[in-house]
Scaffold this motif. Structure first.
Motif, mmCIF file in Angstrom:
data_model
loop_
_atom_site.group_PDB
_atom_site.id
_atom_site.type_symbol
_atom_site.label_atom_id
_atom_site.label_comp_id
_atom_site.label_asym_id
_atom_site.label_seq_id
_atom_site.Cartn_x
_atom_site.Cartn_y
_atom_site.Cartn_z
ATOM 1 N N MET A 1 30.404 32.399 55.964
ATOM 2 C CA MET A 1 30.136 33.561 55.152
ATOM 3 C C MET A 1 29.603 33.084 53.803
ATOM 4 N N ALA A 2 28.789 33.874 53.197
ATOM 5 C CA ALA A 2 28.207 33.555 51.891
ATOM 6 C C ALA A 2 28.969 34.306 50.803
ATOM 7 N N TYR A 3 29.053 33.672 49.642
ATOM 8 C CA TYR A 3 29.793 34.231 48.513
ATOM 9 C C TYR A 3 28.938 34.175 47.255
ATOM 10 N N ARG A 4 29.205 35.131 46.351
ATOM 11 C CA ARG A 4 28.550 35.151 45.042
ATOM 12 C C ARG A 4 29.650 35.274 43.988
ATOM 13 N N TYR A 5 29.624 34.359 43.033
ATOM 14 C CA TYR A 5 30.634 34.310 41.976
ATOM 15 C C TYR A 5 30.071 34.930 40.704
ATOM 16 N N TRP A 6 30.861 35.806 40.092
ATOM 17 C CA TRP A 6 30.473 36.493 38.868
ATOM 18 C C TRP A 6 31.301 35.957 37.711
ATOM 19 N N CYS A 7 30.663 35.744 36.580
ATOM 20 C CA CYS A 7 31.338 35.282 35.366
ATOM 21 C C CYS A 7 32.139 36.444 34.777
ATOM 22 N N GLY A 8 33.328 36.145 34.267
ATOM 23 C CA GLY A 8 34.159 37.164 33.636
ATOM 24 C C GLY A 8 33.842 37.367 32.164
ATOM 25 N N GLU A 9 32.950 36.536 31.621
ATOM 26 C CA GLU A 9 32.646 36.597 30.198
ATOM 27 C C GLU A 9 31.265 37.174 29.898
ATOM 28 N N CYS A 10 30.329 37.003 30.832
ATOM 29 C CA CYS A 10 28.964 37.472 30.614
ATOM 30 C C CYS A 10 28.403 37.988 31.948
ATOM 31 N N GLY A 11 27.143 38.239 32.034
ATOM 32 C CA GLY A 11 26.531 38.790 33.235
ATOM 33 C C GLY A 11 26.080 37.765 34.264
ATOM 34 N N PHE A 12 26.451 36.500 34.082
ATOM 35 C CA PHE A 12 26.025 35.455 35.017
ATOM 36 C C PHE A 12 26.626 35.677 36.400
ATOM 37 N N ARG A 13 25.811 35.393 37.411
ATOM 38 C CA ARG A 13 26.300 35.393 38.791
ATOM 39 C C ARG A 13 25.552 34.299 39.541
ATOM 40 N N THR A 14 26.222 33.709 40.512
ATOM 41 C CA THR A 14 25.591 32.662 41.310
ATOM 42 C C THR A 14 24.765 33.311 42.405
ATOM 43 N N PRO A 15 23.848 32.568 43.010
ATOM 44 C CA PRO A 15 23.204 33.085 44.217
ATOM 45 C C PRO A 15 24.215 33.062 45.371
ATOM 46 N N GLN A 26 30.033 28.094 39.381
ATOM 47 C CA GLN A 26 30.763 28.858 38.381
ATOM 48 C C GLN A 26 31.445 27.926 37.380
ATOM 49 N N LEU A 27 32.053 26.839 37.856
ATOM 50 C CA LEU A 27 32.690 25.875 36.955
ATOM 51 C C LEU A 27 31.669 25.236 36.022
ATOM 52 N N ASP A 28 30.502 24.889 36.564
ATOM 53 C CA ASP A 28 29.434 24.328 35.731
ATOM 54 C C ASP A 28 28.985 25.321 34.660
ATOM 55 N N HIS A 29 28.866 26.593 35.044
ATOM 56 C CA HIS A 29 28.467 27.642 34.087
ATOM 57 C C HIS A 29 29.490 27.755 32.961
ATOM 58 N N TYR A 30 30.769 27.806 33.319
ATOM 59 C CA TYR A 30 31.800 27.928 32.291
ATOM 60 C C TYR A 30 31.808 26.719 31.367
ATOM 61 N N ALA A 31 31.634 25.527 31.917
ATOM 62 C CA ALA A 31 31.624 24.322 31.079
ATOM 63 C C ALA A 31 30.459 24.339 30.098
ATOM 64 N N ALA A 32 29.312 24.853 30.524
ATOM 65 C CA ALA A 32 28.123 24.869 29.670
ATOM 66 C C ALA A 32 28.106 26.048 28.694
ATOM 67 N N ARG A 33 28.492 27.232 29.138
ATOM 68 C CA ARG A 33 28.343 28.453 28.324
ATOM 69 C C ARG A 33 29.627 28.934 27.650
ATOM 70 N N HIS A 34 30.774 28.614 28.244
ATOM 71 C CA HIS A 34 32.050 29.110 27.710
ATOM 72 C C HIS A 34 33.078 27.982 27.662
ATOM 73 N N PRO A 35 32.781 26.915 26.926
ATOM 74 C CA PRO A 35 33.720 25.791 26.902
ATOM 75 C C PRO A 35 35.079 26.205 26.340
ATOM 76 N N GLY A 36 36.126 25.683 26.938
ATOM 77 C CA GLY A 36 37.475 25.990 26.482
ATOM 78 C C GLY A 36 38.063 27.259 27.068
ATOM 79 N N ILE A 37 37.276 28.027 27.816
ATOM 80 C CA ILE A 37 37.766 29.259 28.436
ATOM 81 C C ILE A 37 37.964 28.986 29.926
ATOM 82 N N GLU A 38 39.116 29.389 30.429
ATOM 83 C CA GLU A 38 39.396 29.207 31.852
ATOM 84 C C GLU A 38 38.484 30.122 32.670
#
Length: 75
Positions: A1-15, A26-38
């Motif tokens: 099955m395919a999944y799409r992850y949505w960021c809880g802080e902004c409008g980012f979503r994975t393909p 999603q982890l890479d996005h958080y590390a780059a755009r929202h450092p320090g936020i789980e």
């Protein structure tokens, strides 16, 4: 099955990706755009077009068919 992850802080979503690939993106996005936020947000499962949705069903059908043939020959 395919999944799409949505960021809880902004409008980012994975393909649409596998679960492990989506989690990594999603982890890479958080590390780059929202450092320090789980990482948060939500996960969407693609139920309309799942990748390989039948799983082991064909193999199980072959096993059942072979059992039926073996049972018919045993008589």
């Amino acid at each position: 099955m395919a999944y799409r992850y949505w960021c809880g802080e902004c409008g980012f979503r994975t393909p649409w990706l596998s679960r492990s690939q989506g989690e990594r993106k999603q982890l890479d996005h958080y590390a780059a755009r929202h450092p320090g936020i789980e990482p948060g947000g939500h996960v969407e499962a693609n139920r309309k077009n799942p990748d390989g949705g039948v799983g082991c069903l064909p193999a199980m059908a072959v096993v059942v068919l072979l059992l039926l043939v073996a049972a018919a020959w045993h008589r």
